[in-house]
Write an enzyme that holds these catalytic residues in place. Structure first.
Site, PDB file in Angstrom:
ATOM      1  CG  HIS A 108      44.485  34.619  37.207  1.00 43.48           C
ATOM      2  ND1 HIS A 108      43.504  35.144  37.975  1.00 43.48           N
ATOM      3  CD2 HIS A 108      44.807  35.579  36.300  1.00 43.48           C
ATOM      4  CE1 HIS A 108      43.213  36.370  37.556  1.00 43.48           C
ATOM      5  NE2 HIS A 108      43.990  36.663  36.539  1.00 43.48           N
ATOM      6  CG  ASP A 111      43.602  32.730  40.661  1.00 42.72           C
ATOM      7  OD1 ASP A 111      44.441  33.476  41.185  1.00 42.72           O
ATOM      8  OD2 ASP A 111      42.839  33.085  39.743  1.00 42.72           O
ATOM      9  CG  ASP A 314      39.813  47.544  37.795  1.00 46.10           C
ATOM     10  OD1 ASP A 314      38.618  47.741  37.592  1.00 46.10           O
ATOM     11  OD2 ASP A 314      40.456  46.574  37.324  1.00 46.10           O
ATOM     12  CG  ASP A 346      37.707  40.691  37.368  1.00 46.93           C
ATOM     13  OD1 ASP A 346      38.176  40.418  38.475  1.00 46.93           O
ATOM     14  OD2 ASP A 346      38.400  41.028  36.409  1.00 46.93           O
TER      15      ASP A 346
HETATM   16  C1  XLS Z   1      42.320  43.096  36.357  1.00 50.00           C
HETATM   17  C2  XLS Z   1      41.698  42.134  35.480  1.00 50.00           C
HETATM   18  C3  XLS Z   1      41.847  40.670  35.853  1.00 50.00           C
HETATM   19  C4  XLS Z   1      41.476  39.822  34.681  1.00 50.00           C
HETATM   20  C5  XLS Z   1      42.045  38.457  34.686  1.00 50.00           C
HETATM   21  O1  XLS Z   1      42.026  44.279  36.340  1.00 50.00           O
HETATM   22  O2  XLS Z   1      40.355  42.463  35.338  1.00 50.00           O
HETATM   23  O3  XLS Z   1      41.097  40.375  36.985  1.00 50.00           O
HETATM   24  O4  XLS Z   1      40.094  39.687  34.548  1.00 50.00           O
HETATM   25  O5  XLS Z   1      43.416  38.466  34.653  1.00 50.00           O
HETATM   26 NI    NI Z   2      38.893  41.205  34.582  1.00 51.37          NI
HETATM   27 NI    NI Z   3      39.719  44.535  36.253  1.00 50.06          NI
END
Ligand code: XLS
Ligand code: NI
Ligand code: NI
Length: 446
Positions: A108, A111, A314, A346
């Site tokens: 990002h 980041d 998540d 991720d």
């Molecule tokens: C969050 C998302 C994020 C995206 C990128 O749940 O997965 O990490 O991959 O913004």
């Molecule tokens: Ni993601």
């Molecule tokens: Ni995610």
């Protein structure tokens, strides 16, 4: 790829180049299955899997959660000047990428560089870091799989970014996406990602969903037009997610997003970035989401992690479930690969995993898990009758009235007349158990 660290300091001392040692090795810092140059079918493992390390969970995330602060102290976050710290973080990141020997990374905007207190300052910080990243990319051969903008953390985005009811906030989201597209294009990024973040709503009573969706469609068209105008040729990717942080997110799942993209005329430039844990949160399986995207020609890239079956958020854990990766790779192989996409982690370390070595171990495990999935999927497609059986299951549509039906040549009355002539159809077993057993057999044969 070289085994050197970049910059003045080694951030992961004592850890050298991670090598393939094979299935009998007990070394936690070695690949057991992933062998970058091994051919699987017509491509190497490296080219099938196109692994990418994500910047945020590894180099920014410190283990903090809503109940407490971070548990990890990063040696690259020691400097008080945020730009100096960003430079150290870049060196640590490229040391990690090269030692792990991944071909790609992703980030990002915030980041890579500090956000800055004005639009112009944020842009200048990011372009400064992009120039440094360019040098490290050239020195190591590591490429950018995708860039994205974080338009969800800053409090100004509490009611959304492009779907915010306040136009001034939409403009700020535009500024961030613009600088992130500039950075992605300058670094030769293969794709550009939009994860909807807070693009959704908390309360329907105060929300005009139609206007918000129209605004999102308009915003994405503007981003597409700008990206193309600066020479960005990669795919734009939308990453579906059903909930969290908003209780209702507009990008709920693959089929919803595909409908949205077609409605707003974005289907030629946009594809999907399917994330494993988002798929399961939406009540689907990871493979289902990949299959829906692939069927419609929208499979762009994979955001790999796994959830936890016992909770409803998540968790972004590193993938360890071989069944998930076999099923995913069956869809990817049948799709002819990921093309400009790749497979990014991720996934983040557990809060309790506090050593820097854990970062390597976690990625090695995830890469081996997908490599095993790739081998099993390839063996199933090459050696089993799965593809043929699936095709045969639909053979009644390959000739006769079934083929005329598919071609659009029958009416409802024709169906009625056919039903009357043939009487009760013959019962044919779906043989699900036998296929599931065969998949296990192939998994343990590879
Ligand atoms: C969050 C998302 C994020 C995206 C990128 O749940 O997965 O990490 O991959 O913004
Ligand atoms: Ni993601
Ligand atoms: Ni995610």
């Amino acid at each position: 790829m070289s085994n050197i660290f970049i910059g003045n300091r080694e951030y992961f001392p004592g850890i050298g180049q991670i090598k393939f040692e094979g299935g009998s090795s007990d070394n936690p810092l070695a690949f057991k299955c992933y062998e970058a140059e091994r051919m699987v079918g017509a491509k190497t493992m490296r080219d099938h899997l196109r692994f990418a390390v994500s910047y945020w969970h590894n180099f920014c995330g410190d283990g903090s959660d809503i109940f407490g602060p971070g548990t990890r102290i990063h040696p690259w976050s020691e400097k008080s000047n945020s730009l100096d710290a960003a430079e150290d973080k870049l060196d640590a990141a490229f040391e990690f990428f090269t030692k792990l020997d991944v071909p790609f990374y992703c980030f990002h905007d915030v980041d890579l560089a500090p956000d800055g207190t004005t639009v112009a300052q944020g842009e200048s910080y990011l372009s400064h870091m992009v120039e440094l990243a360019k040098v490290r990319q050239a020195a190591t051969g590591v490429q950018l799989l995708w860039g994205t903008a974080n338009v969800f953390s800053n409090p100004r985005y509490m009611n959304g970014a492009s779907t915010n009811p306040n136009f001034d906030v939409v403009a700020h989201a535009g500024a961030q996406v613009k600088r992130s597209l500039d950075a992605t294009a300058a670094l030769g990024g293969k794709n550009y990602v939009f994860w909807g973040g807070r693009e959704g709503y908390a309360c329907l009573f105060n929300t005009n969903t139609q206007r918000e969706l129209d605004h999102m469609g308009r915003f994405l068209s503007m981003a597409r037009d700008y990206g193309r105008s600066i020479g960005f040729e990669g795919a734009f990717l939308i990453e579906p997610k059903p909930m969290e942080p908003m209780y209702h997110q507009y990008d709920v799942d693959a089929q919803t997003v595909i409908g949205f993209l077609r409605r707003y005329g974005l289907e030629n430039d946009f594809k999907l970035n399917i994330e494993a844990n988002h798929a399961t949160l939406s009540g689907h399986s990871f493979a289902h989401e990949l299959q829906m995207a692939a069927d419609a020609g929208f499979l762009g890239s994979i955001d790999a992690n796994r959830g936890n079956a016992q909770n409803g958020w998540d968790t972004d854990q590193f993938p360890t479930d071989l069944h998930d990766t076999v099923q995913a790779m069956l869809v990817v192989l049948a799709n002819g690969g990921l093309r400009s996409g790749g497979l990014n982690f991720d996934a983040k370390l557990r809060r309790e995993s506090t050593s820097l070595e854990d970062m390597f171990v976690a990625h090695i495990g995830g890469m081996d898990c997908f490599a095993r999935g790739l081998l099993a999927a390839n063996s199933i497609l090459e050696k089993s009758s799965l593809s043929r059986d699936k095709k045969d299951r639909y053979s009644s549509f390959d000739q006769g009235p079934g083929a005329v039906f598919e071609a659009g040549g029958l009416s409802l009355t024709d169906l009625r007349d056919h039903a009357e002539i043939i009487g009760e159809p013959e019962q044919v077993s779906g043989r699900q158990e036998s296929i599931e057993n065969m998949i296990n057999d192939h998994l343990f044969r590879t």
